[in-house]
Design an enzyme around this catalytic site. Structure first.
Site, PDB file in Angstrom:
ATOM      1  N   LYS A  49       0.804  -1.232   0.000  1.00 28.31           N
ATOM      2  CA  LYS A  49       0.000   0.000   0.000  1.00 28.31           C
ATOM      3  C   LYS A  49       0.835   1.280   0.000  1.00 28.31           C
ATOM      4  CE  LYS A  49      -3.902  -2.335   2.116  1.00 28.31           C
ATOM      5  NZ  LYS A  49      -4.875  -2.400   3.205  1.00 28.31           N
TER       6      LYS A  49
ATOM      7  N   ASP B  16      -6.999  13.342  -1.114  1.00 24.91           N
ATOM      8  CA  ASP B  16      -6.537  13.924   0.145  1.00 24.91           C
ATOM      9  C   ASP B  16      -6.408  12.844   1.234  1.00 24.91           C
ATOM     10  OD1 ASP B  16      -5.922  16.240   1.805  1.00 24.91           O
ATOM     11  OD2 ASP B  16      -7.798  15.722   2.825  1.00 24.91           O
TER      12      ASP B  16
ATOM     13  N   ASN C 128      -4.882   2.035  -1.388  1.00 24.01           N
ATOM     14  CA  ASN C 128      -5.387   0.667  -1.591  1.00 24.01           C
ATOM     15  C   ASN C 128      -6.281   0.563  -2.824  1.00 24.01           C
ATOM     16  OD1 ASN C 128      -7.573   2.049  -0.431  1.00 24.01           O
ATOM     17  ND2 ASN C 128      -8.481   0.129   0.226  1.00 24.01           N
TER      18      ASN C 128
ATOM     19  N   GLY D  64       1.754   1.422   8.593  1.00 31.11           N
ATOM     20  CA  GLY D  64       0.981   2.010   7.496  1.00 31.11           C
ATOM     21  C   GLY D  64      -0.515   1.917   7.733  1.00 31.11           C
TER      22      GLY D  64
ATOM     23  N   THR E  59       7.491  -0.289  19.172  1.00 28.11           N
ATOM     24  CA  THR E  59       8.635   0.628  19.062  1.00 28.11           C
ATOM     25  C   THR E  59       8.125   2.047  19.315  1.00 28.11           C
ATOM     26  OG1 THR E  59       9.527  -0.835  17.355  1.00 28.11           O
ATOM     27  CG2 THR E  59      10.525   1.354  17.553  1.00 28.11           C
ATOM     28  N   PRO E  60       8.422   2.621  20.493  1.00 27.47           N
ATOM     29  CA  PRO E  60       7.818   3.914  20.846  1.00 27.47           C
ATOM     30  C   PRO E  60       8.106   5.016  19.824  1.00 27.47           C
ATOM     31  CG  PRO E  60       8.932   2.933  22.747  1.00 27.47           C
ATOM     32  CD  PRO E  60       9.259   2.073  21.578  1.00 27.47           C
TER      33      PRO E  60
ATOM     34  N   TYR F 220      -8.543 -10.098   9.070  1.00 24.61           N
ATOM     35  CA  TYR F 220      -9.726 -10.933   9.210  1.00 24.61           C
ATOM     36  C   TYR F 220      -9.338 -12.410   9.185  1.00 24.61           C
ATOM     37  CZ  TYR F 220      -9.623 -11.617   4.151  1.00 24.61           C
ATOM     38  OH  TYR F 220      -9.244 -11.937   2.879  1.00 24.61           O
TER      39      TYR F 220
HETATM   40  P1  ATR Z   1       0.997  -2.519   8.066  1.00 25.77           P
HETATM   41  O1  ATR Z   1       1.147  -1.965   6.685  1.00 25.77           O
HETATM   42  O2  ATR Z   1       0.159  -3.759   8.133  1.00 25.77           O
HETATM   43  O3  ATR Z   1       0.607  -1.487   9.064  1.00 25.77           O
HETATM   44  P2  ATR Z   1       3.660  -2.219   9.038  1.00 25.77           P
HETATM   45  O4  ATR Z   1       3.694  -0.835   8.485  1.00 25.77           O
HETATM   46  O5  ATR Z   1       4.859  -3.119   8.847  1.00 25.77           O
HETATM   47  O6  ATR Z   1       2.452  -3.051   8.452  1.00 25.77           O
HETATM   48  O7  ATR Z   1       3.343  -2.086  10.597  1.00 25.77           O
HETATM   49  C1  ATR Z   1       3.269  -3.201  11.426  1.00 25.77           C
HETATM   50  C2  ATR Z   1       2.863  -2.738  12.825  1.00 25.77           C
HETATM   51  O8  ATR Z   1       2.683  -3.890  13.656  1.00 25.77           O
HETATM   52  C3  ATR Z   1       3.931  -1.889  13.515  1.00 25.77           C
HETATM   53  O9  ATR Z   1       3.284  -0.973  14.357  1.00 25.77           O
HETATM   54  C4  ATR Z   1       4.702  -2.928  14.329  1.00 25.77           C
HETATM   55  O10 ATR Z   1       5.379  -2.405  15.445  1.00 25.77           O
HETATM   56  P3  ATR Z   1       6.862  -1.770  15.302  1.00 25.77           P
HETATM   57  O11 ATR Z   1       6.672  -0.344  14.873  1.00 25.77           O
HETATM   58  O12 ATR Z   1       7.448  -1.932  16.626  1.00 25.77           O
HETATM   59  O13 ATR Z   1       7.559  -2.598  14.230  1.00 25.77           O
HETATM   60  C5  ATR Z   1       3.559  -3.796  14.787  1.00 25.77           C
HETATM   61  N1  ATR Z   1       3.970  -5.159  15.174  1.00 25.77           N
HETATM   62  C6  ATR Z   1       4.379  -6.141  14.370  1.00 25.77           C
HETATM   63  N2  ATR Z   1       4.641  -7.264  15.086  1.00 25.77           N
HETATM   64  C7  ATR Z   1       4.370  -6.970  16.386  1.00 25.77           C
HETATM   65  C8  ATR Z   1       4.411  -7.712  17.611  1.00 25.77           C
HETATM   66  N3  ATR Z   1       4.805  -8.970  17.654  1.00 25.77           N
HETATM   67  N4  ATR Z   1       4.047  -7.079  18.739  1.00 25.77           N
HETATM   68  C9  ATR Z   1       3.655  -5.793  18.706  1.00 25.77           C
HETATM   69  N5  ATR Z   1       3.580  -5.044  17.585  1.00 25.77           N
HETATM   70  C10 ATR Z   1       3.935  -5.621  16.436  1.00 25.77           C
END
Ligand code: ATR
Length: 280
Positions: A66, A78, A87, A130, A153-154, A218
């Site tokens: 995406k 926008d 998407n 994303g 990740t804060p 889902y």
């Molecule tokens: P998407 O496009 O589906 O949002 P993404 O941009 O890769 O995919 O984001 C994945 C999200 O899931 C992130 O917020 C990630 O946290 P990090 O920023 O710390 O990477 C979160 N995530 C993935 N696996 C996780 C886990 N096991 N526990 C908590 N958060 C997780």
């Protein structure tokens, strides 16, 4: 040449989009050519160009493309710009026009199908990738009072707070502090943890007897989060099938100028979804 449509993903074979779009088309006695195109990330740009050369005019974009699709667009709506992801792509001249119907699809599912009033709500958003960005934009547009973002990740949560530029309505907290942040009427899981078979570590203190929990994935990958929601005492918990059908309807309307009935299609697909209400 017939107008062609397709969903692009990786993997893509499990996609319900062809079925959903065919069901919409049948409501109007139309038939569609709608394919599944599995393209690895480095092949996406070429695959989209080949598709256009063969009569492709509309593309649904799913995981993990995406953000890349958004960046390939010549112009965007926008809401796509604010989400940083697309998407729905529509061929216009020699380029792609990008939209993001995911967040609006989620709002339609929550407010229409589930009869939730989002205005004035305090929402807990799990994840800051994303998908979270699109959801947060739409929640703000729908009038929620506050969004608390918690992310593994804060720094990514803080970056999303900055991007949303609504300091009165959006803030972040640390995952390790989740036991101290109170309870929420709506909890939305946007993390990709379920897709990698990981369980989120969540305290039941986030939940009260009125809490609704939704996972924007889902089926099987949402089961971990929804099982937690059920055990923690949520009133209602469901996956993103309704959102999927609604975002598809928005794309269908854009491409074909007709608004399909989504309830019928949602009901047909319910064997693919996970949902429970308290007392179940
Ligand atoms: P998407 O496009 O589906 O949002 P993404 O941009 O890769 O995919 O984001 C994945 C999200 O899931 C992130 O917020 C990630 O946290 P990090 O920023 O710390 O990477 C979160 N995530 C993935 N696996 C996780 C886990 N096991 N526990 C908590 N958060 C997780």
């Amino acid at each position: 040449m017939p107008r062609k449509f397709a969903v692009f993903g990786h993997p893509a074979s499990h996609s319900l989009s062809p079925r959903i779009h065919a069901a919409f088309a049948a409501q109007f006695d139309q038939t569609l050519q709608y394919d599944i195109i599995d393209a690895a990330p480095e092949q996406l740009a070429d695959a989209l160009e080949r598709f256009a050369a063969e009569g492709g005019v509309g593309a649904n974009i799913t995981v993990p493309h995406k953000v890349a699709a958004f960046e390939l667009c010549a112009e965007v709506t926008d809401r796509a710009r604010r989400s940083g992801a697309a998407n729905v792509l529509t061929r216009v001249g020699d380029g792609w026009h990008g939209d993001n119907t995911d967040g609006t699809g989620l709002v339609r599912d929550l407010t229409g199908r589930r009869r939730l009033d989002l205005r004035g709500r305090h929402v807990l958003l799990l994840g800051a990738g994303g998908a979270a960005r699109g959801v947060a934009v739409s929640m703000l547009d729908a009038g929620v009072r506050r969004i608390t973002i918690v992310n593994r990740t804060p720094a990514n949560a803080d970056a999303l707070v900055d991007t949303l530029a609504a300091p009165d309505h959006v803030g972040s907290r640390y995952w390790k502090d989740m036991r101290d942040i109170g309870d929420f009427e709506l909890i939305i899981n946007t993390t990709s943890a379920g897709r990698s078979g990981e369980m989120l570590d969540l305290p039941s203190s986030l939940v009260n007897t009125l809490t609704t929990a939704v996972d924007i994935s889902y089926g099987e990958v949402s089961i971990g989060f929804l099982s937690w929601a059920r055990a923690a005492g949520c009133r209602h918990a469901f996956d993103g099938l309704g959102m999927l059908v609604e975002q598809a309807a928005l794309a269908y309307e854009h491409w074909h100028g007709k608004r399909p009935d989504t309830d019928e299609v949602f009901a047909d697909l319910q064997s693919h979804s996970v949902e429970f209400a308290s007392g179940d």
